[in-house]
Design an enzyme around this catalytic site. Structure first.
Site, PDB file in Angstrom:
ATOM      1  N   CYS A 152       0.853  -1.189   0.000  1.00 33.28           N
ATOM      2  CA  CYS A 152       0.000   0.000   0.000  1.00 33.28           C
ATOM      3  C   CYS A 152       0.896   1.248   0.000  1.00 33.28           C
ATOM      4  O   CYS A 152       1.609   1.476  -0.971  1.00 33.28           O
ATOM      5  CB  CYS A 152      -0.957  -0.058   1.191  1.00 33.28           C
ATOM      6  SG  CYS A 152      -2.167   1.265   1.274  1.00 33.28           S
ATOM      7  N   ASP A 209      -9.179  -3.212  -7.520  1.00 36.96           N
ATOM      8  CA  ASP A 209      -8.737  -2.141  -6.628  1.00 36.96           C
ATOM      9  C   ASP A 209      -9.343  -0.822  -7.090  1.00 36.96           C
ATOM     10  O   ASP A 209      -8.932  -0.260  -8.110  1.00 36.96           O
ATOM     11  CB  ASP A 209      -7.207  -2.070  -6.638  1.00 36.96           C
ATOM     12  CG  ASP A 209      -6.638  -1.149  -5.571  1.00 36.96           C
ATOM     13  OD1 ASP A 209      -7.355  -0.240  -5.119  1.00 36.96           O
ATOM     14  OD2 ASP A 209      -5.463  -1.342  -5.210  1.00 36.96           O
ATOM     15  N   HIS A 241      -7.760  -4.073  -3.485  1.00 34.44           N
ATOM     16  CA  HIS A 241      -6.653  -3.478  -2.761  1.00 34.44           C
ATOM     17  C   HIS A 241      -6.356  -4.314  -1.515  1.00 34.44           C
ATOM     18  O   HIS A 241      -7.225  -4.968  -0.958  1.00 34.44           O
ATOM     19  CB  HIS A 241      -6.996  -2.040  -2.357  1.00 34.44           C
ATOM     20  CG  HIS A 241      -5.826  -1.281  -1.839  1.00 34.44           C
ATOM     21  ND1 HIS A 241      -4.768  -0.914  -2.645  1.00 34.44           N
ATOM     22  CD2 HIS A 241      -5.525  -0.835  -0.586  1.00 34.44           C
ATOM     23  CE1 HIS A 241      -3.870  -0.258  -1.927  1.00 34.44           C
ATOM     24  NE2 HIS A 241      -4.306  -0.208  -0.671  1.00 34.44           N
TER      25      HIS A 241
END
Length: 274
Positions: A152, A209, A241
């Site tokens: 991330c 995502d 995600h």
């Protein structure tokens, strides 16, 4: 360095903003490892960090810097370090927000981002990571076998570090943003440094995502091709995600396991080999 163990109970050691913790959360034992908290001198400060390494051998270990998610070095990141240590790496996860604050002080993602994460300058992070690499070389790591992976927020940082440190051998970026607005703290995005990569980069992304749309992934691919960069991007069609975050509902086991094996193979190919 000091050794410590992690409580093996649901929710222990996870960031408040990441709650509730899913039952799929994986706990990797440190019983066969040296693992625990340490501090790393960096830019006049002592930066907290978590490390994990095999007990033997004690020297010449390939080094993986593990760059945190938005939530900081909480239990998931520590567990990833232990998993890497079981594969023979010295894995270190530095607390890269420590000058600006503690992510455990926020219990929701938007506030955590606006009040803490957005205030951490890329230049500060790059310098801190350089000091992590130096620390690793003094604590059993081989400076010529330096690798990085991030998740991330840390995925974006992994791309940037691959353009920053010419000694880096390989990088693996998990669902890190590729494009976006530029700020004083974040003057460049990964797409802007495609021509500057010093090391091969593997990017792992999810087609579902919503925060990193596929058109941005394709734009990055085009930039990498134009730069003739040694890089590869894999997109998992059924993943969203944070698909490797086994403590969250976003976890997609099949994609996560495949990505993990691809990461290990990438490291072995470009930097971890004897």
């Amino acid at each position: 360095m000091t050794d410590s163990t992690t409580q093996n109970k649901p929710g222990a050691g996870f960031a408040p903003a990441a709650s509730p913790v899913a039952t799929s959360a994986i706990h990797t034992s440190a019983d066969e490892l040296h693992a625990g908290e340490t501090s790393i001198p960096s830019q006049g400060k002592e930066m907290p960090a978590y490390f994990a390494r095999p007990k033997e051998p004690a020297e010449n270990l390939p080094v993986v810097i593990v760059v945190q998610e938005i939530f900081g070095v909480h239990e998931h990141i520590r567990d990833l370090c232990r998993r890497l240590a079981l594969e023979g790496y010295l894995a270190i996860a530095p607390e890269l927000y420590f000058r600006q604050g503690d992510p455990n002080d926020w219990d929701d993602i938007p506030t955590l981002f606006s009040e803490l994460v957005s205030k951490v300058p890329d230049s500060q992070v790059m310098a801190d990571l350089d000091h992590v690499a130096s620390w690793a070389a003094r604590h059993g790591g081989n400076a010529n076998r330096l690798l990085i992976t991030g998740f991330c927020w840390g995925g974006r940082i992994s791309w940037l570090y691959a353009a920053h440190n010419p000694q880096l051998k390989a990088a693996v970026a998990w669902y890190g943003r590729l494009t976006g607005d530029k700020t004083l703290n974040w003057p460049k995005q990964p797409i802007d440094i495609a021509t500057d990569l010093n090391a091969p980069v593997l990017g792992l992304y999810g087609a579902q995502d919503t925060g990193i749309p596929l058109d941005s992934v394709e734009s990055m691919r085009q930039a990498l091709r134009a730069a003739n960069a040694n890089a590869e991007i894999v997109v998992y069609p059924d993943a969203g995600h944070a698909f490797n975050a086994d403590y969250r509902p976003s976890y997609h086991k099949e994609s996560a396991e495949d990505g993990w094996q691809r990461m290990l193979a990438w490291f072995e190919r470009y930097g971890a080999g004897k």
